[in-house]
Design a protein around this motif. Structure first.
Motif, mmCIF file in Angstrom:
data_model
loop_
_atom_site.group_PDB
_atom_site.id
_atom_site.type_symbol
_atom_site.label_atom_id
_atom_site.label_comp_id
_atom_site.label_asym_id
_atom_site.label_seq_id
_atom_site.Cartn_x
_atom_site.Cartn_y
_atom_site.Cartn_z
ATOM 1 N N ASP A 138 0.747 83.262 -17.182
ATOM 2 C CA ASP A 138 -0.618 83.117 -17.687
ATOM 3 C C ASP A 138 -1.293 84.450 -17.994
ATOM 4 O O ASP A 138 -2.391 84.740 -17.516
ATOM 5 N N LYS A 176 1.135 86.848 -26.678
ATOM 6 C CA LYS A 176 2.224 86.225 -27.443
ATOM 7 C C LYS A 176 3.591 86.732 -27.014
ATOM 8 O O LYS A 176 4.580 86.022 -27.120
ATOM 9 N N GLU A 212 6.267 90.737 -18.550
ATOM 10 C CA GLU A 212 5.926 89.328 -18.704
ATOM 11 C C GLU A 212 5.352 88.866 -17.381
ATOM 12 O O GLU A 212 5.599 89.460 -16.337
ATOM 13 N N CYS A 266 -3.804 89.035 -16.183
ATOM 14 C CA CYS A 266 -3.095 87.891 -15.613
ATOM 15 C C CYS A 266 -4.110 86.975 -14.948
ATOM 16 O O CYS A 266 -4.710 87.338 -13.929
ATOM 17 N N GLU A 267 -4.322 85.808 -15.555
ATOM 18 C CA GLU A 267 -5.295 84.842 -15.030
ATOM 19 C C GLU A 267 -4.895 84.334 -13.645
ATOM 20 O O GLU A 267 -5.730 84.173 -12.771
ATOM 21 N N ARG A 305 -3.148 86.996 -20.548
ATOM 22 C CA ARG A 305 -4.050 86.828 -21.690
ATOM 23 C C ARG A 305 -4.587 88.168 -22.167
ATOM 24 O O ARG A 305 -4.530 89.162 -21.449
ATOM 25 N N TYR A 314 -4.561 89.126 -32.865
ATOM 26 C CA TYR A 314 -5.429 88.148 -32.219
ATOM 27 C C TYR A 314 -6.738 88.086 -33.000
ATOM 28 O O TYR A 314 -7.384 89.117 -33.208
ATOM 29 N N GLY A 327 -6.878 84.985 -26.355
ATOM 30 C CA GLY A 327 -5.719 84.095 -26.334
ATOM 31 C C GLY A 327 -4.647 84.575 -25.389
ATOM 32 O O GLY A 327 -4.729 85.661 -24.810
ATOM 33 N N LYS A 328 -3.635 83.719 -25.229
ATOM 34 C CA LYS A 328 -2.488 84.075 -24.393
ATOM 35 C C LYS A 328 -1.707 85.196 -25.061
ATOM 36 O O LYS A 328 -1.588 85.240 -26.283
#
Length: 194
Positions: A123, A151, A120, A177-178, A125, A159, A148-149
């Motif tokens: 942000d 889930k 985890e 990871c943005e 995606r 997706y 999308g992010k």
């Protein structure tokens, strides 16, 4: 040794609290100890609805069952068709699982992540990239498509691929990871043979 005045300590403590708050917001260290599991079924598209007999006129069996000709099922298939797939490899965080691109019976496209295991993070995606998985480690490249992010960092998830997206132009799926501009992992997409 001189005594530290209250005027110095209070502002210093306030600065430390603000810096700690910003650090916690950016890094979200608790995510190193948490998991989010997702278990979505692969979507299926249903056959077109029959309204006012328009699609079944002259197409009923001897018992009057609409949508059947001679007792045979309709010719349209509701099963998804595999287009491309690949296995994830690790970049910045341990990542494994499979990415599958499928076309639904209604023509829509879905990217499915199966048995995904990654970390985890803040942000995170899912992207389609024109770069190969190894090259995506250093960046997504031009024309990457955000789906999308993420889930969850564990399990099976779907997706929707935006309408009009030509999947043949994309070489990999990237868990990105943005916030820190790093790839957790990527999967090279190879066409599925019919």
């Amino acid at each position: 040794m001189s005594r530290v005045s209250r005027r110095t300590v209070v502002p210093l403590l306030l600065v430390l609290v603000v810096v700690a708050g910003i650090g916690l917001h950016l890094f979200q260290p608790w995510k190193a100890f948490t998991d989010t599991k997702v278990n979505e079924a692969l979507p299926t598209a249903s056959a077109p609805d029959v309204k006012d007999g328009a699609q079944t006129k002259g197409n009923t069996d001897m018992k009057g069952n609409a949508g059947m000709k001679g007792g045979e099922p309709p010719m349209t298939s509701t099963r998804p068709k595999g287009l491309a797939e690949g296995r994830f490899v690790t970049h910045e965080h341990d990542t494994s699982g499979t990415a599958r691109a499928v076309r639904l019976a209604d023509g829509g496209q879905v990217l499915r992540l199966e048995d995904l295991k990654t970390s985890e993070g803040p942000d995170v995606r899912v992207y389609l990239s024109a770069r190969g998985g190894d090259a995506a480690k250093t960046g997504l490249g031009d024309g990457a498509v955000a789906l999308g992010k993420l889930k969850g960092n564990l399990g099976n998830q779907n997706y929707t691929v935006p309408a009009g997206t030509d999947l043949s132009k994309f070489r990999s799926v990237v868990i990105w990871c943005e916030r820190f501009s790093v790839s957790f992992g990527a999967a090279d997409l190879a066409p599925v043979s019919a």
